[in-house]
Scaffold this motif. Structure first.
Motif, PDB file in Angstrom:
ATOM      1  N   CYS A  19       0.819  -1.201   0.000  1.00 40.27           N
ATOM      2  CA  CYS A  19       0.000   0.000   0.000  1.00 40.27           C
ATOM      3  C   CYS A  19       0.855   1.253   0.000  1.00 40.27           C
ATOM      4  CB  CYS A  19      -0.945  -0.022   1.208  1.00 40.27           C
ATOM      5  SG  CYS A  19      -2.218  -1.290   1.037  1.00 40.27           S
ATOM      6  N   ARG A  21       3.587   3.117  -2.340  1.00 35.60           N
ATOM      7  CA  ARG A  21       4.154   3.107  -3.679  1.00 35.60           C
ATOM      8  C   ARG A  21       5.685   3.175  -3.677  1.00 35.60           C
ATOM      9  NH1 ARG A  21       1.380   3.603  -8.383  1.00 35.60           N
ATOM     10  NH2 ARG A  21       2.599   4.479 -10.055  1.00 35.60           N
ATOM     11  N   TRP A  66      -5.947  -7.482  -4.905  1.00 33.34           N
ATOM     12  CA  TRP A  66      -6.299  -6.514  -3.861  1.00 33.34           C
ATOM     13  C   TRP A  66      -6.768  -7.241  -2.613  1.00 33.34           C
ATOM     14  CZ3 TRP A  66     -11.336  -5.576  -1.835  1.00 33.34           C
ATOM     15  CH2 TRP A  66     -12.320  -6.415  -2.351  1.00 33.34           C
ATOM     16  N   CYS A  70      -6.305  -3.049   2.446  1.00 31.32           N
ATOM     17  CA  CYS A  70      -5.417  -2.153   1.702  1.00 31.32           C
ATOM     18  C   CYS A  70      -6.205  -0.937   1.215  1.00 31.32           C
ATOM     19  CB  CYS A  70      -4.796  -2.912   0.526  1.00 31.32           C
ATOM     20  SG  CYS A  70      -3.845  -1.856  -0.592  1.00 31.32           S
ATOM     21  N   ASP A  72      -5.164   1.665  -0.476  1.00 32.18           N
ATOM     22  CA  ASP A  72      -4.873   1.984  -1.879  1.00 32.18           C
ATOM     23  C   ASP A  72      -5.688   1.105  -2.823  1.00 32.18           C
ATOM     24  OD1 ASP A  72      -3.095   3.930  -1.140  1.00 32.18           O
ATOM     25  OD2 ASP A  72      -1.293   2.808  -1.678  1.00 32.18           O
ATOM     26  N   CYS A  73      -5.901  -0.134  -2.423  1.00 30.11           N
ATOM     27  CA  CYS A  73      -6.688  -1.066  -3.248  1.00 30.11           C
ATOM     28  C   CYS A  73      -8.127  -0.577  -3.373  1.00 30.11           C
ATOM     29  CB  CYS A  73      -6.685  -2.458  -2.635  1.00 30.11           C
ATOM     30  SG  CYS A  73      -5.069  -3.228  -2.489  1.00 30.11           S
ATOM     31  N   GLU A  75      -9.366   2.339  -2.728  1.00 30.44           N
ATOM     32  CA  GLU A  75      -9.474   3.672  -3.333  1.00 30.44           C
ATOM     33  C   GLU A  75      -9.301   3.642  -4.850  1.00 30.44           C
ATOM     34  OE1 GLU A  75      -6.719   6.231  -1.272  1.00 30.44           O
ATOM     35  OE2 GLU A  75      -8.073   6.460   0.442  1.00 30.44           O
ATOM     36  N   SER A  76      -8.679   2.598  -5.378  1.00 31.31           N
ATOM     37  CA  SER A  76      -8.510   2.460  -6.826  1.00 31.31           C
ATOM     38  C   SER A  76      -9.748   1.896  -7.513  1.00 31.31           C
ATOM     39  CB  SER A  76      -7.317   1.541  -7.140  1.00 31.31           C
ATOM     40  OG  SER A  76      -6.107   2.108  -6.718  1.00 31.31           O
ATOM     41  N   LYS A 159      -1.293   2.092  -6.009  1.00 24.86           N
ATOM     42  CA  LYS A 159      -2.537   2.791  -6.300  1.00 24.86           C
ATOM     43  C   LYS A 159      -2.418   3.504  -7.640  1.00 24.86           C
ATOM     44  CE  LYS A 159      -5.466   6.393  -4.347  1.00 24.86           C
ATOM     45  NZ  LYS A 159      -5.582   7.339  -3.230  1.00 24.86           N
ATOM     46  N   GLU A 160      -3.490   3.453  -8.412  1.00 25.57           N
ATOM     47  CA  GLU A 160      -3.453   4.037  -9.744  1.00 25.57           C
ATOM     48  C   GLU A 160      -4.835   4.570 -10.101  1.00 25.57           C
ATOM     49  OE1 GLU A 160      -1.706   5.354 -13.070  1.00 25.57           O
ATOM     50  OE2 GLU A 160      -0.597   4.246 -11.544  1.00 25.57           O
ATOM     51  N   ASP A 161      -4.843   5.681 -10.814  1.00 30.54           N
ATOM     52  CA  ASP A 161      -6.089   6.186 -11.381  1.00 30.54           C
ATOM     53  C   ASP A 161      -6.182   5.633 -12.795  1.00 30.54           C
ATOM     54  OD1 ASP A 161      -8.248   7.497 -12.429  1.00 30.54           O
ATOM     55  OD2 ASP A 161      -7.369   9.500 -12.305  1.00 30.54           O
TER      56      ASP A 161
END
Length: 176
Positions: A19, A21, A66, A70, A72-73, A75-76, A159-161
């Motif tokens: 989580c 980067r 995921w 997490c 970041d998971c 939220e992605s 995490k990625e948009d």
């Protein structure tokens, strides 16, 4: 017993590290390679149906690992939903592989989370961590773009948009 405790501790650290980067370089050292065939798997989905990756041959497949703990998971995921809705009818399949230990996080909790958020992409359960091992997952989220012939074309860690201009172009190229 000591080995199980130690392995659980190491995996937990890997998931926590995933989580963040800043651990990109460490995670990529153990990854499978871009240009290699995507390891096949058969996993159960939320409807108790077995899903096999090779069943999607001829389609572009977005695979992300995921878990519920997490941030970041989770939220992605809205950008995964947007990607799935935008490109689903153009040959892209989104598979989100849950790598929670189902002894501690019950599938019902995961299913309720997915339904409450209104996500429509397919959620699979890696109950034995066989897919996680095949893809050499050391931290999450970790994502693989697989082309129509079953070859890994892109790997992203963290995490990625997925609705960013760069990622939209990446997906457009994948589904061509």
């Amino acid at each position: 017993m000591r080995k199980i405790i130690w392995l659980t501790f190491i995996l937990s650290l890997g998931i926590i590290a995933g989580c963040d980067r800043s651990n990109n370089e460490r995670a990529f050292k153990s990854k499978i390679d871009i240009g290699s065939p995507a390891p096949d798997f058969t996993l159960r989905d939320m409807n108790e149906k077995n899903i096999t990756l090779s069943g999607y041959r001829g389609k572009a497949v977005f695979v992300t690992f995921w878990n519920m703990k997490c941030k970041d998971c989770t939220e992605s995921m809205p950008s995964l939903e947007a990607l799935s809705r935008r490109f689903g009818d153009q040959g892209l399949t989104v598979l989100a592989i849950n790598a929670d230990n189902l002894e501690y996080v019950k599938p019902e909790k995961i299913i309720n989370f997915i339904k409450a958020k209104g996500y429509t992409f397919n959620i699979l359960f890696d109950e034995t961590f066989s897919a996680s091992e095949a893809y050499k997952i050391v931290a999450i989220p970790m994502t693989f773009l697989i082309d129509r012939s079953g070859i890994i074309s892109y790997i992203e860690f963290g995490k990625e948009d997925w609705t960013s201009r760069e990622n939209i172009e990446r997906v457009k190229n994948l589904i061509k």
